[in-house]
Design an enzyme around this catalytic site. Structure first.
Site, mmCIF file in Angstrom:
data_model
loop_
_atom_site.group_PDB
_atom_site.id
_atom_site.type_symbol
_atom_site.label_atom_id
_atom_site.label_comp_id
_atom_site.label_asym_id
_atom_site.label_seq_id
_atom_site.Cartn_x
_atom_site.Cartn_y
_atom_site.Cartn_z
ATOM 1 N N GLY A 217 0.816 -1.206 0.000
ATOM 2 C CA GLY A 217 0.000 0.000 0.000
ATOM 3 C C GLY A 217 0.847 1.253 0.000
ATOM 4 O O GLY A 217 2.088 1.191 -0.015
ATOM 5 N N ASP A 218 0.177 2.383 0.018
ATOM 6 C CA ASP A 218 0.814 3.704 0.027
ATOM 7 C C ASP A 218 0.697 4.278 1.428
ATOM 8 O O ASP A 218 -0.396 4.614 1.877
ATOM 9 C CB ASP A 218 0.130 4.615 -0.997
ATOM 10 C CG ASP A 218 0.679 6.034 -0.981
ATOM 11 O OD1 ASP A 218 1.707 6.278 -0.312
ATOM 12 O OD2 ASP A 218 0.072 6.902 -1.646
ATOM 13 N N HIS A 237 13.235 10.322 8.499
ATOM 14 C CA HIS A 237 14.353 11.159 8.047
ATOM 15 C C HIS A 237 14.415 11.271 6.521
ATOM 16 O O HIS A 237 15.172 12.092 5.995
ATOM 17 C CB HIS A 237 15.684 10.669 8.622
ATOM 18 C CG HIS A 237 16.196 9.386 8.031
ATOM 19 N ND1 HIS A 237 17.488 8.958 8.247
ATOM 20 C CD2 HIS A 237 15.620 8.435 7.258
ATOM 21 C CE1 HIS A 237 17.678 7.808 7.617
ATOM 22 N NE2 HIS A 237 16.564 7.476 7.022
#
Length: 335
Positions: A217-218, A237
């Site tokens: 998924g995103d 980061h």
């Protein structure tokens, strides 16, 4: 000052030695530069000069008979030792990263990633279209994970967890280690489709296929909901404050009130203290427009996402574990 300036030569020499796998050749016995040149198809005189320079900083040792041998530092450039830094050294000196470092001034002048200035696309776009660079990058990230997993497991107790969701956890190295150590824990890896396919194979090969799932998924849209422990290791980061806050907000929306989020990351030390994270911060800036952050900067990001920093746990590795919990006081109707 001059010694500091010459540091770029030292790092590039180490990268070349790693790329040529010199430590692998020296593992069984000392060798002469001419022999190593033959093994690596290099110029013998240039090989000697490379080895001599690296012996001067403790990577190799030059013997009285003119041969070279490994030192404990040089052992870390072998491909087959625990904690190997070979792929990481290769990445730092590669065409993927070295040109962007040479364009640091562009980033400082504009605030924009040097990577896009050099390559005309984002780093993620470049990796998606360049198989060799992607393989080297993934190998380096796996090397980091292998070295860091033990430090994480030795310093955080997952015994209270039931379901652990590792967001953007790569091939699931950390998640597999957690599930393997804690037999009652079920793991969910949330990653991109091409990564989840590889991770599923690894889970099955390690006998963890029944307790570790890989879901594609995103992460900027949604992540699995309802777990009691979420992990983001070396993820935030990669992104600027706006995108990092969005990720944290999505994670908060997925969390029940009793859940916790573990942000496993570098925490930049206070002003004037020596800290390699301050250079890693520049690395993130020039390549991804990301950032390493101080504890206060993390608190601010978390506050924007209705999360709060409960505790910072240091580990023997460069990473710390930020234990975060939902800020329920920010909800409508909270007292």
């Amino acid at each position: 000052m001059f010694a500091l300036l010459m540091g770029c030569y030292a790092s590039q020499c180490i990268a070349v030695a790693a790329d040529l796998r010199i430590s692998d050749y020296l593992h069984e016995a000392p060798q002469r530069p001419s022999d190593l040149a033959q093994h690596t198809q290099c110029d013998a005189r240039a090989m000697h000069r490379l080895l001599r320079a690296l012996a001067g900083i403790g990577v190799f040792n030059e013997r009285d008979d003119g041969s070279f041998e490994l030192t404990p530092t040089g052992e870390l450039l072998r491909s087959d030792v625990p904690g190997s830094l070979q792929s990481i050294a290769r990445l730092i000196g590669s065409e993927l990263q070295w040109p962007t470092l040479g364009n640091l001034s562009h980033t400082v002048r504009t605030g924009e990633p040097a990577f896009e200035h050099v390559f005309g696309m984002s780093m993620w776009e470049y990796l998606a279209t360049n198989a060799d660079a992607r393989a080297l990058f993934q190998s380096s990230m796996s090397a980091f994970s292998t070295a860091e997993v033990r430090a994480i497991l030795d310093n955080y107790d997952f015994s209270d967890a039931i379901t652990v969701v590792d967001v953007a956890g790569g091939q699931g190295t950390l998640l597999a280690a957690i599930v393997d150590k804690y037999p009652h824990v079920e793991g969910i890896l949330f990653e991109q489709p091409e990564v989840t396919r590889e991770a599923r194979d690894q889970f099955v090969a390690n006998g963890l296929g029944h307790r570790c799932r890989a879901i594609a998924g995103d992460m900027f849209s949604t992540i699995p909901t309802g777990a009691d422990c979420y992990i983001m290791k070396s993820v935030l980061h990669d992104w600027d404050d706006e995108r990092a806050t969005r990720l944290l907000r999505i994670c908060r929306d997925a969390m029940v009130d009793r859940a916790r989020l573990l942000i496993i990351t570098r925490v930049v030390r206070p002003a004037n203290e020596p800290d390699l994270s301050k250079f890693q911060d520049l690395n993130m800036l020039i390549n991804l427009n990301g950032a390493e952050r101080t504890a206060d900067e993390f608190r601010e990001l978390l506050g924007h996402a209705d999360l709060q920093l409960h505790e910072i746990i240091a580990t023997p590795s460069p990473l710390s574990i930020l234990v975060c919990t939902p800020d329920t006081s920010s909800r409508p109707g909270a007292l």
